[in-house]
Design an enzyme around this catalytic site. Structure first.
Site, short mmCIF file in Angstrom:
data_model
loop_
_atom_site.label_atom_id
_atom_site.label_comp_id
_atom_site.label_asym_id
_atom_site.label_seq_id
_atom_site.Cartn_x
_atom_site.Cartn_y
_atom_site.Cartn_z
N CYS A 145 0.82 -1.22 0.00
CA CYS A 145 0.00 0.00 0.00
C CYS A 145 0.85 1.26 0.00
O CYS A 145 0.65 2.16 -0.81
CB CYS A 145 -0.94 -0.01 1.20
SG CYS A 145 -2.00 1.44 1.25
N CYS A 203 -1.61 1.76 -2.98
CA CYS A 203 -2.59 2.82 -2.72
C CYS A 203 -2.00 4.22 -2.70
O CYS A 203 -2.54 5.13 -3.33
CB CYS A 203 -3.27 2.63 -1.37
SG CYS A 203 -3.28 0.99 -0.68
N LYS A 219 -0.18 5.40 -6.03
CA LYS A 219 -1.26 5.43 -7.03
C LYS A 219 -2.13 6.65 -6.85
O LYS A 219 -2.43 7.37 -7.80
CB LYS A 219 -2.09 4.14 -6.89
CG LYS A 219 -3.28 3.97 -7.80
CD LYS A 219 -4.56 4.60 -7.32
CE LYS A 219 -5.02 4.29 -5.93
NZ LYS A 219 -5.53 2.95 -5.69
N TYR A 241 -9.84 -3.12 -10.40
CA TYR A 241 -9.47 -1.86 -9.75
C TYR A 241 -8.24 -1.23 -10.42
O TYR A 241 -8.24 -0.07 -10.79
CB TYR A 241 -9.03 -2.12 -8.31
CG TYR A 241 -10.08 -2.35 -7.26
CD1 TYR A 241 -10.40 -1.34 -6.37
CD2 TYR A 241 -10.69 -3.58 -7.09
CE1 TYR A 241 -11.31 -1.54 -5.33
CE2 TYR A 241 -11.60 -3.80 -6.06
CZ TYR A 241 -11.90 -2.77 -5.18
OH TYR A 241 -12.79 -2.98 -4.17
N GLU A 271 -7.97 2.22 -12.70
CA GLU A 271 -7.29 3.35 -12.05
C GLU A 271 -6.12 3.84 -12.91
O GLU A 271 -5.95 5.05 -13.13
CB GLU A 271 -6.80 2.95 -10.65
CG GLU A 271 -7.96 2.75 -9.68
CD GLU A 271 -7.56 2.37 -8.27
OE1 GLU A 271 -8.39 2.51 -7.37
OE2 GLU A 271 -6.41 1.91 -8.07
N HIS A 322 -26.53 20.91 2.03
CA HIS A 322 -26.84 21.52 0.74
C HIS A 322 -25.98 22.75 0.46
O HIS A 322 -25.76 23.53 1.36
CB HIS A 322 -28.31 21.92 0.72
CG HIS A 322 -28.75 22.46 -0.60
ND1 HIS A 322 -28.95 21.64 -1.69
CD2 HIS A 322 -29.00 23.73 -1.01
CE1 HIS A 322 -29.32 22.39 -2.72
NE2 HIS A 322 -29.34 23.65 -2.34
N GLU A 338 -25.71 14.82 -0.54
CA GLU A 338 -27.10 14.95 -0.08
C GLU A 338 -28.05 14.04 -0.86
O GLU A 338 -29.13 13.70 -0.37
CB GLU A 338 -27.57 16.40 -0.14
CG GLU A 338 -27.73 16.98 -1.53
CD GLU A 338 -28.19 18.44 -1.52
OE1 GLU A 338 -29.04 18.79 -0.68
OE2 GLU A 338 -27.68 19.23 -2.34
P1 NDP Z 1 -8.83 -7.64 -9.86
O1 NDP Z 1 -9.01 -8.99 -9.31
O2 NDP Z 1 -9.64 -6.53 -9.31
O3 NDP Z 1 -9.06 -7.68 -11.43
C1 NDP Z 1 -8.37 -8.54 -12.25
C2 NDP Z 1 -8.80 -8.31 -13.67
O4 NDP Z 1 -7.95 -9.02 -14.55
C3 NDP Z 1 -10.22 -8.76 -13.93
O5 NDP Z 1 -10.81 -7.82 -14.76
C4 NDP Z 1 -10.02 -10.10 -14.63
O6 NDP Z 1 -11.04 -10.41 -15.54
C5 NDP Z 1 -8.74 -9.85 -15.40
N1 NDP Z 1 -7.98 -11.05 -15.67
C6 NDP Z 1 -7.64 -12.04 -14.82
N2 NDP Z 1 -6.91 -12.97 -15.44
C7 NDP Z 1 -6.78 -12.58 -16.72
C8 NDP Z 1 -6.14 -13.12 -17.86
N3 NDP Z 1 -5.50 -14.28 -17.81
N4 NDP Z 1 -6.22 -12.42 -19.03
C9 NDP Z 1 -6.89 -11.26 -19.10
N5 NDP Z 1 -7.50 -10.70 -18.06
C10 NDP Z 1 -7.46 -11.35 -16.88
O7 NDP Z 1 -7.28 -7.38 -9.74
P2 NDP Z 1 -6.37 -6.07 -9.78
O8 NDP Z 1 -5.07 -6.55 -10.28
O9 NDP Z 1 -7.05 -4.94 -10.49
O10 NDP Z 1 -6.28 -5.68 -8.25
C11 NDP Z 1 -5.94 -6.65 -7.26
C12 NDP Z 1 -6.65 -6.34 -5.97
O11 NDP Z 1 -6.06 -5.23 -5.35
C13 NDP Z 1 -8.12 -5.96 -6.14
O12 NDP Z 1 -8.96 -7.08 -6.12
C14 NDP Z 1 -8.38 -5.06 -4.99
O13 NDP Z 1 -8.89 -5.79 -3.90
C15 NDP Z 1 -7.03 -4.49 -4.64
N6 NDP Z 1 -6.98 -3.08 -5.03
C16 NDP Z 1 -7.79 -2.18 -4.42
C17 NDP Z 1 -7.77 -0.85 -4.78
C18 NDP Z 1 -8.69 0.12 -4.12
O14 NDP Z 1 -9.20 -0.18 -3.06
N7 NDP Z 1 -8.93 1.28 -4.71
C19 NDP Z 1 -6.88 -0.36 -5.82
C20 NDP Z 1 -6.08 -1.38 -6.42
C21 NDP Z 1 -6.13 -2.69 -6.02
P3 NDP Z 1 -12.41 -11.16 -15.13
O15 NDP Z 1 -13.29 -10.13 -14.51
O16 NDP Z 1 -12.93 -11.67 -16.42
O17 NDP Z 1 -12.02 -12.23 -14.17
#
Ligand code: NDP
Length: 449
Positions: free
Chosen positions: A42, A47, A50, A176, A180, A434, A439
């Site tokens: 983080c 976080c 980012k 996510y 982002e 407001h 709101e």
């Molecule tokens: P996520 O699990 O959120 O998303 C992974 C994405 O990659 C999905 O869209 C998935 O598709 C896709 N994917 C998985 N495997 C493949 C593949 N082989 N080929 C193509 N696409 C693929 O992971 P992130 O890496 O974005 O983030 C990891 C975690 O970190 C998040 O789950 C979150 O909990 C945390 N995080 C939180 C943040 C916040 O609170 N603002 C910011 C950044 C990270 P599909 O949907 O089809 O499975």
């Protein structure tokens, strides 16, 4: 039996640092091993950096908004190098604060990669340490699919340290991190193509947020292509050439993968001592963070429950209270508010409409789609949207969702109300602030079912 430590923590990220500090406060002798920098994902490569980049990338739009309010903005120039240097200095400062916190709490920091030798022994380099309890808080790491040429791809780790801003970047993933960073690079002026393998980005989020974010991203110039994936990556003189599932090719300066994060348990020695891991490598734990071995515990991303820093912190704190404070505490994993720092941002807590329909016989949906006041003079056509999901039988608000300016700030307060299981009538009885966007959450009156 005498141990060197009461608690040996592996990994000084959010969960490990909190557990160390609280356990030490209860009089435990604690050491924490860290192979990279204290602070963890983080603070060092997640976080915090980012969000600094999200702020930075929004100024272009802010300056256009300012013109609508009578400001004349002169020549604009942006230096990626200056931003990255400033961001790195801030991360150094935070790293220092974390080191001081551990030091002040009397926690010994051991630099190096720790591996588990037996149920009560940890090795770092050529030294071994015994401990009554071991806490595995090693977090996660970007997971890359097995695509030919994947070694030419970057992840969020490298994206935070690029020498230059890529003119054209392809981002793979729809979670996510992908949305982002698509917003970050687009705001900085890069041409961004986001490739997502399934039908709509942000799977698991409320469908109205998903479609609205996709539409807003497209309006800002991000080329979001769904139902598309990469089958091969080749290095070119200027960057990369990608082959897509439909056989077409795409040239870019860089390709960034944000395809999920996997538990960092490889080579840690856990399985050899009898700790059960899930097929994806995550440590299996009970409600208190205990693994299948009585002296070994785990918190945070390595357990792959909810990959969020505040959750890891709660899990680390609960572990220390239970094991060293004599206060049995199991972290709750329901009604967790979270934000996606996309542009516009998303704030969400509780159930999506689809989840609520599965769980309750009858639900009511309250929603509001509007143009935020800031944009009236500012000229942006970005819209905001708020949504409440109510269980009709109890009148309880079971889900609250928002996309639009300040969504992250707003959803924290709404999160308290949802966690407290307040009813729609109690929302309605709350006086509005407001004029604000927040709101809307107490003003929506017309339900659809
Ligand atoms: P996520 O699990 O959120 O998303 C992974 C994405 O990659 C999905 O869209 C998935 O598709 C896709 N994917 C998985 N495997 C493949 C593949 N082989 N080929 C193509 N696409 C693929 O992971 P992130 O890496 O974005 O983030 C990891 C975690 O970190 C998040 O789950 C979150 O909990 C945390 N995080 C939180 C943040 C916040 O609170 N603002 C910011 C950044 C990270 P599909 O949907 O089809 O499975």
């Amino acid at each position: 039996m005498n141990f060197d430590y009461d608690l040996f923590v592996i990994g000084a990220g959010s969960g490990g640092v909190r557990a160390s500090r609280i356990a030490s406060g209860f009089g435990a002798k604690v050491a924490v091993a860290e192979e990279y920098r204290v602070g963890g994902t983080c603070v060092i490569r997640g976080c915090v950096p980012k969000k600094l980049l999200v702020y930075a990338s929004h100024f272009g739009e802010d300056m256009e908004t300012a013109e609508g309010y009578g400001w004349t903005i002169g020549e604009r120039r942006f230096s990626w190098k200056k931003l990255i240097a400033a961001k790195d200095a801030e991360i150094d400062r935070l790293n220092g604060l974390y080191l001081n916190t551990l030091d002040g709490a009397g926690v010994e920091i051991i630099n190096g990669r720790a591996t588990v030798e037996d149920t009560n022994t940890v090795r770092v380099g050529d030294k071994t340490y015994t401990a009554k309890k071991i806490l595995v808080a090693v977090g996660g790491w970007p997971a890359l699919p097995d695509v030919p040429g994947i070694e030419h791809a970057i992840t969020s780790n490298e994206a935070l340290h690029l020498d230059d801003l890529p003119k054209r970047i392809v981002i793979v993933g729809g979670g996510y991190i992908a949305v982002e960073f698509a917003g970050i690079f687009n705001g900085m002026g890069s041409d961004v193509i986001q490739l997502y393998r399934s039908e709509q980005i942000l799977r698991g989020f409320d469908d109205d947020l998903r479609s609205r974010l996709a539409a807003e991203m497209a309006k800002k110039g991000i080329d979001v292509r769904t139902g598309t994936n990469v089958t091969a990556i080749e290095k070119t003189e200027t960057g990369v050439s990608l082959t897509l599932t439909d056989g077409s090719r795409l040239e870019a300066d860089a390709v960034m993968y944000a395809t999920g994060r996997g538990a960092n348990t490889k080579g840690l020695g856990l399985e050899a001592v009898g700790v059960d891991l899930a097929p994806n490598g995550a440590v299996k734990v009970d409600a208190y963070g205990k693994s299948t071995i009585d002296s070994i515990f785990a918190v945070g991303d390595v357990t792959d429950r909810v990959q969020l820093t505040p959750v890891a912190i709660k899990e680390g704190h609960a572990f220390a209270l239970t094991e060293f404070g004599g206060i049995e505490t199991s972290p709750e994993h329901d009604a967790i508010p979270s934000a996606v720092f996309s542009q516009p941002p998303i704030g969400t807590v509780g159930l999506s409409e689809a989840q609520a329909r599965e769980k309750f016989a009858d639900i009511e949906i309250y929603e509001s789609d509007f143009r935020p006041m800031k944009h009236t003079l500012g000229g942006s056509d970005e819209r905001a949207y708020t949504k409440l999901i109510v269980d009709k039988a109890t009148d309880k608000v079971v889900g609250a969702h928002m996309i639009g300016i300040d969504a992250a700030e707003i959803i924290q307060g709404i999160g308290i109300a949802v966690k407290a299981e307040l009813t729609k009538s109690q929302f309605d009885a709350t006086v509005a602030v407001h004029p604000s966007t927040a709101e809307e959450f107490v003003l929506m009156r017309n339900a659809r079912s």
